[in-house]
Design a protein around this motif. Structure first.
Motif, PDB file in Angstrom:
ATOM      1  N   GLY A   1      -3.064   0.902  -2.452  1.00 31.51           N
ATOM      2  CA  GLY A   1      -2.718   1.073  -1.047  1.00 31.51           C
ATOM      3  C   GLY A   1      -1.344   0.545  -0.731  1.00 31.51           C
ATOM      4  O   GLY A   1      -0.600   1.134   0.060  1.00 31.51           O
ATOM      5  N   GLY A   2      -0.981  -0.578  -1.357  1.00 31.50           N
ATOM      6  CA  GLY A   2       0.338  -1.144  -1.130  1.00 31.50           C
ATOM      7  C   GLY A   2       1.444  -0.217  -1.589  1.00 31.50           C
ATOM      8  O   GLY A   2       2.468  -0.059  -0.918  1.00 31.50           O
TER       9      GLY A   2
ATOM     10  N   ALA B   1       1.334   3.014  -1.723  1.00 26.59           N
ATOM     11  CA  ALA B   1       1.416   4.128  -0.778  1.00 26.59           C
ATOM     12  C   ALA B   1       2.168   3.719   0.488  1.00 26.59           C
ATOM     13  O   ALA B   1       2.947   4.501   1.042  1.00 26.59           O
ATOM     14  CB  ALA B   1       0.012   4.616  -0.431  1.00 26.59           C
ATOM     15  N   ARG B   2       1.950   2.490   0.953  1.00 25.28           N
ATOM     16  CA  ARG B   2       2.634   2.028   2.160  1.00 25.28           C
ATOM     17  C   ARG B   2       4.112   1.733   1.894  1.00 25.28           C
ATOM     18  O   ARG B   2       4.965   2.009   2.743  1.00 25.28           O
ATOM     19  CB  ARG B   2       1.945   0.770   2.693  1.00 25.28           C
ATOM     20  CG  ARG B   2       0.615   1.029   3.380  1.00 25.28           C
ATOM     21  CD  ARG B   2       0.023  -0.241   3.959  1.00 25.28           C
ATOM     22  NE  ARG B   2      -0.421  -1.166   2.924  1.00 25.28           N
ATOM     23  CZ  ARG B   2      -1.633  -1.174   2.390  1.00 25.28           C
ATOM     24  NH1 ARG B   2      -2.544  -0.297   2.799  1.00 25.28           N
ATOM     25  NH2 ARG B   2      -1.959  -2.051   1.450  1.00 25.28           N
ATOM     26  N   LEU B   3       4.427   1.162   0.735  1.00 22.71           N
ATOM     27  CA  LEU B   3       5.791   0.730   0.451  1.00 22.71           C
ATOM     28  C   LEU B   3       6.695   1.871  -0.004  1.00 22.71           C
ATOM     29  O   LEU B   3       7.891   1.887   0.302  1.00 22.71           O
ATOM     30  CB  LEU B   3       5.784  -0.363  -0.621  1.00 22.71           C
ATOM     31  CG  LEU B   3       5.159  -1.702  -0.217  1.00 22.71           C
ATOM     32  CD1 LEU B   3       4.958  -2.575  -1.443  1.00 22.71           C
ATOM     33  CD2 LEU B   3       6.025  -2.412   0.813  1.00 22.71           C
ATOM     34  N   GLY B   4       6.138   2.799  -0.781  1.00 25.82           N
ATOM     35  CA  GLY B   4       6.961   3.884  -1.317  1.00 25.82           C
ATOM     36  C   GLY B   4       8.012   3.352  -2.266  1.00 25.82           C
ATOM     37  O   GLY B   4       7.852   2.307  -2.894  1.00 25.82           O
TER      38      GLY B   4
ATOM     39  N   ARG C   1      10.683  -7.803   1.520  1.00 28.08           N
ATOM     40  CA  ARG C   1      10.697  -6.338   1.618  1.00 28.08           C
ATOM     41  C   ARG C   1      12.091  -5.788   1.339  1.00 28.08           C
ATOM     42  O   ARG C   1      12.246  -4.757   0.676  1.00 28.08           O
ATOM     43  CB  ARG C   1      10.221  -5.899   2.999  1.00 28.08           C
ATOM     44  CG  ARG C   1       8.729  -6.114   3.213  1.00 28.08           C
ATOM     45  CD  ARG C   1       8.279  -5.734   4.607  1.00 28.08           C
ATOM     46  NE  ARG C   1       6.869  -6.007   4.766  1.00 28.08           N
ATOM     47  CZ  ARG C   1       5.887  -5.158   4.446  1.00 28.08           C
ATOM     48  NH1 ARG C   1       6.205  -3.950   3.985  1.00 28.08           N
ATOM     49  NH2 ARG C   1       4.636  -5.484   4.605  1.00 28.08           N
TER      50      ARG C   1
ATOM     51  N   HIS D   1      -0.253  -8.248  -2.967  1.00 28.53           N
ATOM     52  CA  HIS D   1      -0.570  -7.352  -1.849  1.00 28.53           C
ATOM     53  C   HIS D   1       0.571  -7.411  -0.848  1.00 28.53           C
ATOM     54  O   HIS D   1       1.333  -8.374  -0.809  1.00 28.53           O
ATOM     55  CB  HIS D   1      -1.914  -7.691  -1.197  1.00 28.53           C
ATOM     56  CG  HIS D   1      -2.025  -9.069  -0.636  1.00 28.53           C
ATOM     57  ND1 HIS D   1      -1.869 -10.207  -1.403  1.00 28.53           N
ATOM     58  CD2 HIS D   1      -2.295  -9.519   0.621  1.00 28.53           C
ATOM     59  CE1 HIS D   1      -2.042 -11.276  -0.644  1.00 28.53           C
ATOM     60  NE2 HIS D   1      -2.290 -10.885   0.590  1.00 28.53           N
ATOM     61  N   ASP D   2       0.645  -6.364  -0.041  1.00 26.82           N
ATOM     62  CA  ASP D   2       1.779  -6.212   0.874  1.00 26.82           C
ATOM     63  C   ASP D   2       1.436  -6.471   2.329  1.00 26.82           C
ATOM     64  O   ASP D   2       2.317  -6.440   3.182  1.00 26.82           O
ATOM     65  CB  ASP D   2       2.329  -4.783   0.769  1.00 26.82           C
ATOM     66  CG  ASP D   2       1.359  -3.759   1.342  1.00 26.82           C
ATOM     67  OD1 ASP D   2       0.193  -3.711   0.870  1.00 26.82           O
ATOM     68  OD2 ASP D   2       1.732  -3.010   2.258  1.00 26.82           O
ATOM     69  N   GLU D   3       0.160  -6.736   2.642  1.00 28.00           N
ATOM     70  CA  GLU D   3      -0.279  -6.694   4.037  1.00 28.00           C
ATOM     71  C   GLU D   3      -0.145  -8.014   4.785  1.00 28.00           C
ATOM     72  O   GLU D   3      -0.344  -8.050   5.994  1.00 28.00           O
ATOM     73  CB  GLU D   3      -1.731  -6.210   4.092  1.00 28.00           C
ATOM     74  CG  GLU D   3      -1.890  -4.784   3.586  1.00 28.00           C
ATOM     75  CD  GLU D   3      -3.322  -4.319   3.576  1.00 28.00           C
ATOM     76  OE1 GLU D   3      -3.760  -3.754   4.593  1.00 28.00           O
ATOM     77  OE2 GLU D   3      -4.012  -4.540   2.559  1.00 28.00           O
TER      78      GLU D   3
END
Length: 245
Positions: A93-94, A96-99, A79, A67-69
């Motif tokens: 979701g990760g 979508a946030r990271l691209g 990152r 997970h990225d959060e």
């Protein structure tokens, strides 16, 4: 069956797995010690640096990002690394946030990479019902023709989740277990990852031939380190499966 996969641990949750001709990196964290604000006056505190410079890792085929959060799973240096990696497999979701090259996977979804099947598996980052607070998390299972089964737990605190994974993939050759008994005060200070005793029980459930623990050092909210792991696996009669650097 081919040779045992190589797992090199670099502190926190970060490890390089060489498997089926691939080089796969788990949750990359490379920053120097320091505080990470989490809102409401709360911090996560990194206490030790990683043990590798990202420039010295060599080529990485994919990052397996649970997970990225949370910064103890993906910090600033991690990152930055993602921009140079051909693929990052993570939560929906990760991604979508990271691209970028991030690809989101639902639990039990498979990806083929260089003859290796990477299956996203469930993970529960705290007690039942924690997801609205702690977010979506996944683990990974690696399989392939003639290859041993490798399980990467991600930030999982649930033995029921481990049982579901064992039903599909057990016995497991190598289990990379995120341990450390992480607690931050939320949910009445409940476990957010496996503690040492639960890590030993997870090894038993999985029938693991080898356990490589990660995520048990380098951060202040990891409440159990090397010695509790050694003691718990010894008490469970599993000292011979534990691999600690």
């Amino acid at each position: 069956m081919t040779a045992v996969p190589t797992v090199r641990v670099f502190g926190g949750p970060t490890a390089l797995i060489e498997y089926g001709g691939l080089r796969l990196l788990t949750d990359p964290t490379f920053d120097a010690p320091g505080d990470y604000p989490r809102g409401g006056g709360r911090f996560l505190t990194k206490t030790l640096p990683g043990t590798v410079d990202p420039a010295d890792l060599g080529p990485v085929d994919a990052v397996l990002l649970s997970h990225d959060e949370h910064p103890d799973n993906l910090d600033h240096g991690g990152r930055k690394l993602l921009a140079d990696v051909p693929r990052t497999l993570t939560t929906r979701g990760g991604a979508a946030r990271l691209g970028g090259t991030a690809q989101g996977l639902a639990p039990w979804q498979e990806v083929e990479l260089g003859g290796v099947t990477i299956t996203a598996v469930p993970a529960q980052h705290g007690p039942d019902g924690c997801e609205p607070v702690t977010g979506e998390v996944i683990g990974f299972v690696l399989t392939g023709p003639g290859l041993p089964v490798v399980y990467v737990s991600g930030d999982n605190a649930s033995l029921e989740v481990v049982e579901r994974i064992a039903e599909r993939f057990g016995p497991v050759d190598t289990a990379v277990l995120f341990a450390g008994g992480a607690r931050t005060g939320i949910f009445d200070n409940a476990l957010l990852t496996l503690d040492s005793t639960r890590a030993a029980e997870a090894a038993r459930i999985l029938g693991a031939r080898r356990v490589v623990p990660v995520h048990f050092d380098s951060w202040a909210h990891f409440t159990e380190g090397r010695e509790p792991l050694l003691a718990a696996f010894a008490a469970a009669g599993l000292a011979d499966v534990l691999e600690l650097a």
